[in-house]
Design a protein around this motif. Structure first.
Motif, PDB file in Angstrom:
ATOM      1  N   PRO A 198      48.264  43.948  24.935  1.00 35.12           N
ATOM      2  CA  PRO A 198      48.282  43.427  26.299  1.00 35.12           C
ATOM      3  C   PRO A 198      47.015  42.626  26.624  1.00 35.12           C
ATOM      4  O   PRO A 198      45.905  43.097  26.420  1.00 35.12           O
ATOM      5  CB  PRO A 198      48.368  44.693  27.154  1.00 35.12           C
ATOM      6  N   LEU A 199      47.230  41.421  27.149  1.00 37.47           N
ATOM      7  CA  LEU A 199      46.146  40.513  27.459  1.00 37.47           C
ATOM      8  C   LEU A 199      45.947  40.398  28.965  1.00 37.47           C
ATOM      9  O   LEU A 199      46.909  40.434  29.735  1.00 37.47           O
ATOM     10  CB  LEU A 199      46.445  39.115  26.894  1.00 37.47           C
ATOM     11  N   ALA A 200      44.686  40.232  29.361  1.00 39.89           N
ATOM     12  CA  ALA A 200      44.382  39.899  30.745  1.00 39.89           C
ATOM     13  C   ALA A 200      44.872  38.484  31.021  1.00 39.89           C
ATOM     14  O   ALA A 200      45.083  37.690  30.091  1.00 39.89           O
ATOM     15  CB  ALA A 200      42.876  40.006  30.987  1.00 39.89           C
ATOM     16  N   PRO A 201      45.066  38.110  32.284  1.00 45.88           N
ATOM     17  CA  PRO A 201      45.517  36.750  32.591  1.00 45.88           C
ATOM     18  C   PRO A 201      44.523  35.705  32.098  1.00 45.88           C
ATOM     19  O   PRO A 201      43.315  35.918  32.123  1.00 45.88           O
ATOM     20  CB  PRO A 201      45.587  36.746  34.127  1.00 45.88           C
ATOM     21  N   GLY A 202      45.041  34.593  31.665  1.00 43.35           N
ATOM     22  CA  GLY A 202      44.201  33.452  31.307  1.00 43.35           C
ATOM     23  C   GLY A 202      43.773  33.456  29.852  1.00 43.35           C
ATOM     24  O   GLY A 202      43.421  34.495  29.291  1.00 43.35           O
ATOM     25  N   LEU A 203      43.823  32.296  29.238  1.00 43.70           N
ATOM     26  CA  LEU A 203      43.362  32.105  27.875  1.00 43.70           C
ATOM     27  C   LEU A 203      42.287  31.026  27.857  1.00 43.70           C
ATOM     28  O   LEU A 203      42.335  30.077  28.646  1.00 43.70           O
ATOM     29  CB  LEU A 203      44.513  31.659  26.963  1.00 43.70           C
ATOM     30  N   GLY A 204      41.321  31.184  26.958  1.00 43.57           N
ATOM     31  CA  GLY A 204      40.410  30.099  26.660  1.00 43.57           C
ATOM     32  C   GLY A 204      40.935  29.340  25.457  1.00 43.57           C
ATOM     33  O   GLY A 204      41.534  29.932  24.556  1.00 43.57           O
ATOM     34  N   GLY A 205      40.753  28.034  25.441  1.00 41.46           N
ATOM     35  CA  GLY A 205      41.281  27.248  24.334  1.00 41.46           C
ATOM     36  C   GLY A 205      40.319  26.172  23.881  1.00 41.46           C
ATOM     37  O   GLY A 205      39.596  25.593  24.696  1.00 41.46           O
ATOM     38  N   VAL A 206      40.314  25.907  22.571  1.00 40.86           N
ATOM     39  CA  VAL A 206      39.474  24.858  21.992  1.00 40.86           C
ATOM     40  C   VAL A 206      40.266  24.146  20.908  1.00 40.86           C
ATOM     41  O   VAL A 206      40.764  24.802  19.984  1.00 40.86           O
ATOM     42  CB  VAL A 206      38.180  25.437  21.382  1.00 40.86           C
ATOM     43  N   PRO A 207      40.396  22.807  20.985  1.00 38.52           N
ATOM     44  CA  PRO A 207      40.984  22.071  19.868  1.00 38.52           C
ATOM     45  C   PRO A 207      39.913  21.780  18.818  1.00 38.52           C
ATOM     46  O   PRO A 207      38.791  21.391  19.148  1.00 38.52           O
ATOM     47  CB  PRO A 207      41.483  20.782  20.522  1.00 38.52           C
ATOM     48  N   LEU A 208      40.238  21.992  17.563  1.00 36.47           N
ATOM     49  CA  LEU A 208      39.313  21.685  16.480  1.00 36.47           C
ATOM     50  C   LEU A 208      39.448  20.214  16.068  1.00 36.47           C
ATOM     51  O   LEU A 208      40.456  19.566  16.376  1.00 36.47           O
ATOM     52  CB  LEU A 208      39.596  22.598  15.289  1.00 36.47           C
ATOM     53  N   PRO A 209      38.452  19.661  15.369  1.00 38.35           N
ATOM     54  CA  PRO A 209      38.525  18.244  14.971  1.00 38.35           C
ATOM     55  C   PRO A 209      39.770  17.894  14.172  1.00 38.35           C
ATOM     56  O   PRO A 209      40.243  16.757  14.215  1.00 38.35           O
ATOM     57  CB  PRO A 209      37.246  18.049  14.152  1.00 38.35           C
ATOM     58  N   ASP A 210      40.330  18.859  13.421  1.00 42.50           N
ATOM     59  CA  ASP A 210      41.519  18.568  12.618  1.00 42.50           C
ATOM     60  C   ASP A 210      42.817  18.743  13.400  1.00 42.50           C
ATOM     61  O   ASP A 210      43.911  18.678  12.825  1.00 42.50           O
ATOM     62  CB  ASP A 210      41.546  19.439  11.363  1.00 42.50           C
ATOM     63  N   GLY A 211      42.723  18.985  14.725  1.00 41.50           N
ATOM     64  CA  GLY A 211      43.910  19.101  15.563  1.00 41.50           C
ATOM     65  C   GLY A 211      44.430  20.506  15.734  1.00 41.50           C
ATOM     66  O   GLY A 211      45.358  20.739  16.523  1.00 41.50           O
ATOM     67  N   TRP A 243      34.872  41.459  54.002  1.00 42.83           N
ATOM     68  CA  TRP A 243      35.925  41.527  52.985  1.00 42.83           C
ATOM     69  C   TRP A 243      36.975  40.436  53.169  1.00 42.83           C
ATOM     70  O   TRP A 243      37.487  39.894  52.195  1.00 42.83           O
ATOM     71  CB  TRP A 243      36.607  42.892  53.033  1.00 42.83           C
ATOM     72  N   VAL A 244      37.310  40.121  54.409  1.00 41.80           N
ATOM     73  CA  VAL A 244      38.395  39.186  54.674  1.00 41.80           C
ATOM     74  C   VAL A 244      37.998  37.742  54.390  1.00 41.80           C
ATOM     75  O   VAL A 244      38.850  36.866  54.249  1.00 41.80           O
ATOM     76  CB  VAL A 244      38.868  39.328  56.141  1.00 41.80           C
ATOM     77  N   ARG A 245      36.717  37.474  54.267  1.00 40.91           N
ATOM     78  CA  ARG A 245      36.228  36.092  54.204  1.00 40.91           C
ATOM     79  C   ARG A 245      36.302  35.466  52.811  1.00 40.91           C
ATOM     80  O   ARG A 245      35.865  34.337  52.620  1.00 40.91           O
ATOM     81  CB  ARG A 245      34.782  36.035  54.722  1.00 40.91           C
ATOM     82  N   ALA A 246      36.830  36.192  51.857  1.00 39.44           N
ATOM     83  CA  ALA A 246      36.941  35.660  50.497  1.00 39.44           C
ATOM     84  C   ALA A 246      38.194  36.210  49.839  1.00 39.44           C
ATOM     85  O   ALA A 246      38.691  37.281  50.203  1.00 39.44           O
ATOM     86  CB  ALA A 246      35.702  36.019  49.671  1.00 39.44           C
ATOM     87  N   THR A 247      38.695  35.471  48.874  1.00 42.58           N
ATOM     88  CA  THR A 247      39.750  35.942  47.984  1.00 42.58           C
ATOM     89  C   THR A 247      39.326  35.567  46.569  1.00 42.58           C
ATOM     90  O   THR A 247      39.234  34.381  46.239  1.00 42.58           O
ATOM     91  CB  THR A 247      41.111  35.309  48.325  1.00 42.58           C
ATOM     92  N   HIS A 248      39.031  36.578  45.758  1.00 42.45           N
ATOM     93  CA  HIS A 248      38.547  36.355  44.401  1.00 42.45           C
ATOM     94  C   HIS A 248      39.519  36.958  43.396  1.00 42.45           C
ATOM     95  O   HIS A 248      39.918  38.117  43.534  1.00 42.45           O
ATOM     96  CB  HIS A 248      37.172  37.000  44.197  1.00 42.45           C
ATOM     97  N   HIS A 249      39.864  36.203  42.376  1.00 46.65           N
ATOM     98  CA  HIS A 249      40.664  36.727  41.276  1.00 46.65           C
ATOM     99  C   HIS A 249      39.754  37.456  40.288  1.00 46.65           C
ATOM    100  O   HIS A 249      38.640  37.021  40.012  1.00 46.65           O
ATOM    101  CB  HIS A 249      41.381  35.596  40.552  1.00 46.65           C
ATOM    102  N   ARG A 250      40.258  38.568  39.753  1.00 46.19           N
ATOM    103  CA  ARG A 250      39.477  39.313  38.762  1.00 46.19           C
ATOM    104  C   ARG A 250      39.343  38.534  37.458  1.00 46.19           C
ATOM    105  O   ARG A 250      38.328  38.646  36.761  1.00 46.19           O
ATOM    106  CB  ARG A 250      40.149  40.674  38.495  1.00 46.19           C
ATOM    107  N   TYR A 251      40.356  37.749  37.118  1.00 49.82           N
ATOM    108  CA  TYR A 251      40.339  37.010  35.856  1.00 49.82           C
ATOM    109  C   TYR A 251      40.539  35.518  36.141  1.00 49.82           C
ATOM    110  O   TYR A 251      41.598  34.954  35.849  1.00 49.82           O
ATOM    111  CB  TYR A 251      41.436  37.525  34.916  1.00 49.82           C
TER     112      TYR A 251
END
Length: 694
Positions: A413-426, A357-365
């Protein structure tokens, strides 16, 4: 961290019986007396609409919420230590007494008689020893011990220690771990409103009276402490651990709850913690109030047992060293009558324990850092999650590195972190993982992927849109990972999430805006932290770290389905891989092998490349330039560092300590810059060359 057994001692708890009364139901009876259950109090409903003001204290404060004494040391470090080292004050809450069966086992000796009050006290003393050492003091440093009054006139022990400008406070709620007919009491408290759970009065504690908690009381106490301390960072355990099917013997050996890869107490306390955060925001914003500005981070628990370890030797040694004073020794003279630590945990045992258990630190999100975009007027915009809601910060002037107040975009309420994508029109698309429902005592528990679409480049956004969940059923739906998306050359958006089977599901939005159905992409089991990119031919690729290698999904040709590439597993990774375009139009992956501080560099076809000099730990970020990739990661001390395409190495040494991953962004005037969020819940900008902004 604690163990699960099938049966055991049963401390004093009681069941509330009788007919349902009015809202003014009979109060809880003391001891074993009967009472009438209060009507179920509905959980708060977060308002996803945007435009609510956001308040900020202007200073950093870390709050940890753990189930057992030592969960923070095993699962939240080294993140916690980095903030303490940087001078961020820490308050750590321990929900259970950690008394288990009352036996503070000394390795090599016969079991001592069961004494729950003493064992709880010994674990508290172990924490004092560990945090005194973390503050740079002698392990037997004198703490200020007192009593804190909580909501509902409940009381808890509070221990305080300072060294210079650094401060640690430990608060022990001390709820019993076990109950009659319920070996795991906290999960029962989460599920059953008709259960009242007593606290343990620990030896040498200034609290000498037991209290009783039900579901609402525990949530209220946590909300009250959040309101009191106003943390800018909240650390919790994993509310939605992976599904893990093990035979009964293996499950018990791994100390896991039936069907899932974690201790049942961890899951329950994480659920209470998230319910409290939702209620804190709901209470704060009613009647026109402001959203409290905080960043939430959840940590995996016994999950660490099942996946490659991701801490290199120097970081692991530092992390494990805090479990030595926590474990203590029966020969020590610490002045605590209950004992001088959790004796079965100290010494080299965390490193020799096969569970690892001690050998790693993993974030859930896990996320790739905040979403960064250049607006039409040249200013940068940074998108992230603050107070469980999406927000946008904008530069005050183009290239200034100075940020205005955050704009609330709602969606919580949102979990940590967002995914993002810019579209061709900005225009910008933002994707989040939403806690659509989070309720105990039989209430619904739902997760969904949600979308926020900008109306025009640099302008306002449309209303949030639900994209559903690739899983059938709420329980499987809770296992979703963080959404990751990429746009191809034709303007199609490819959305990916880790699913309940630990594989990948995807959904495609056509250039006109219509979404196709969720589709299981097949393939091997992987960790969360997916990485997507488009190569020089226009094909979409997806990579994720598995147990035996990094797995690959790709299109055969632009516009074709993204499919698993069987037999193309790349060298094993300790965490999420970073992928970037190479000058020749191909792709390059960068990541650290398990337990290694050095970087691995490899082509998708398995061709190894010379590794870049960026020793450290944790995931890396890569940005393509005409001269080659710029790489960002953490050094062995947790500081952000950047390696330029020319091979220059720079380290960020000023400003608020960075949270999670940072983002590399190509700016027309400044070149490649790093952008992240600090422990003060504000964005920071760093230009490695020729100057630093913090």
């Amino acid at each position: 961290m604690d163990h699960i057994r099938g049966a055991g001692p049963r401390p004093a708890v009681f069941r509330r019986r009788g007919l349902l009364a009015s809202a003014a139901a009979v109060a809880l009876a003391a001891g074993t007396g009967c009472s009438v259950p209060a009507p179920r109090r509905g959980g708060p409903t977060a308002d996803p609409a945007p435009g609510i003001p956001i308040s900020s204290s202007g200073r950093a404060q870390l709050m940890q919420i753990a189930a057992h004494p030592d969960d923070d040391l095993y699962f939240m470090n080294p993140d916690s230590q980095r903030m303490v080292d940087a001078g961020v004050p820490l308050v750590s809450l321990y929900v259970t007494a950690g008394e288990h069966d009352g036996r503070n086992h000394i390795p090599g000796r016969k079991d001592t008689p069961a004494d729950k009050a003493a064992y709880s006290s010994a674990r508290h003393q172990g924490l004092r020893q560990a945090y005194a050492t973390m503050l740079g003091l002698d392990k037997f440093a004198a703490w200020q011990k007192g009593v804190i009054t909580l909501r509902g006139d409940r009381r808890a022990e509070i221990n305080t220690l300072t060294n210079g400008g650094r401060r640690v406070e430990l608060i022990f709620l001390n709820l019993s771990m076990h109950a009659p007919r319920r070996w795991t009491a906290l999960p029962s408290l989460w599920k059953d409103r008709a259960l009242g759970l007593r606290t343990v009065v620990a030896d040498d504690s200034p609290v000498r009276r037991a209290d009783t908690y039900d579901y609402d009381a525990l949530v209220d106490v946590l909300v009250g402490l959040m309101e009191r301390y106003r943390p800018t960072v909240i650390h919790t355990l994993d509310p939605d651990p992976d599904i893990q099917h093990s035979d009964e013997r293996t499950r018990r050996k791994d100390s896991e709850q039936p069907g899932y890869s974690d201790h049942a107490d961890h899951t329950a306390v994480a659920s209470f913690s998230w319910a409290a955060m939702v209620r804190w925001v709901a209470d704060a914003t009613k009647d026109g109030g402001a959203v409290p500005a905080f960043v939430a981070t959840s940590f995996r628990g016994y999950y660490n047992r099942h996946w490659p370890k991701n801490l290199p030797g120097p970081v692991l040694k530092e992390k494990a060293a805090h479990l030595v004073p926590y474990g203590g020794d029966p020969s020590w003279s610490c002045g605590n009558s209950g004992g001088c630590g959790d004796y079965n945990v100290g010494g080299t045992r965390p490193l020799t324990n096969k569970k690892g258990w001690v050998r790693a630190t993993h974030h859930r999100y896990p996320g790739a850092g905040p979403v960064v975009a250049t607006e039409p007027d040249g200013r940068l915009a940074v998108y992230g999650v603050l107070g469980l809601r999406a927000v946008r910060w904008r530069e005050t002037e183009p290239g200034s590195g100075q940020w205005g107040e955050p704009d609330d975009l709602g969606g919580g309420p949102l979990a940590p972190g967002l995914g993002g994508v810019p579209l061709p029109d900005g225009r910008q698309l933002l994707f989040g993982l939403r806690f659509a429902a989070l309720g105990g005592h039989g209430g619904p528990n739902k997760r969904e992927v949600v979308l926020l679409e900008q109306r025009e480049a640099g302008g306002p956004f449309r209303a949030w849109t639900g994209l559903g969940n690739p899983e059938r059923g709420d329980d499987r739906g809770r296992r979703l990972g963080v959404p990751v998306a990429v746009a191809d050359r034709e303007g199609r958006v490819h959305l990916f999430v880790r699913n309940a089977d630990k594989g990948v599901s995807g959904r495609v939005r056509q250039a006109g805006g219509a979404w196709g159905p969720w589709r299981d992409l097949g393939g091997a089991e992987v960790q969360d932290g997916l990485s997507a990119a488009v190569d020089g031919t226009g094909r979409v690729h997806l990579f994720a770290a598995g147990r035996g290698g990094v797995h690959h999904w790709a299109q055969d040709a632009p516009g074709a389905p993204v499919a698993f590439r069987a037999g193309t597993a790349l060298p094993v990774a300790g965490g999420p891989p970073a992928v970037s375009a190479a000058p020749d139009g191909g792709l390059v992956l960068h990541y650290r092998a398990p337990t290694r501080k050095e970087l691995t560099a490899v082509r998708p076809d398995g061709t190894p490349l010379p590794g870049a000099a960026l020793d450290g730990y944790g995931p890396v970020t890569a940005a393509a330039t005409p001269r080659g990739p710029v790489l960002l990661g953490r050094d062995l001390r947790g500081r952000v560092q950047v390696r330029t395409a020319e091979g220059h190495l720079a380290t960020r040494t000023q400003g608020a300590v960075a949270l999670g991953s940072a983002t590399l962004h190509r700016s027309g005037t400044l070149g490649v810059i790093a952008v992240g969020v600090g422990a003060d819940a504000r964005p920071w900008t760093w230009t490695p060359e020729p100057r630093t902004r913090s």
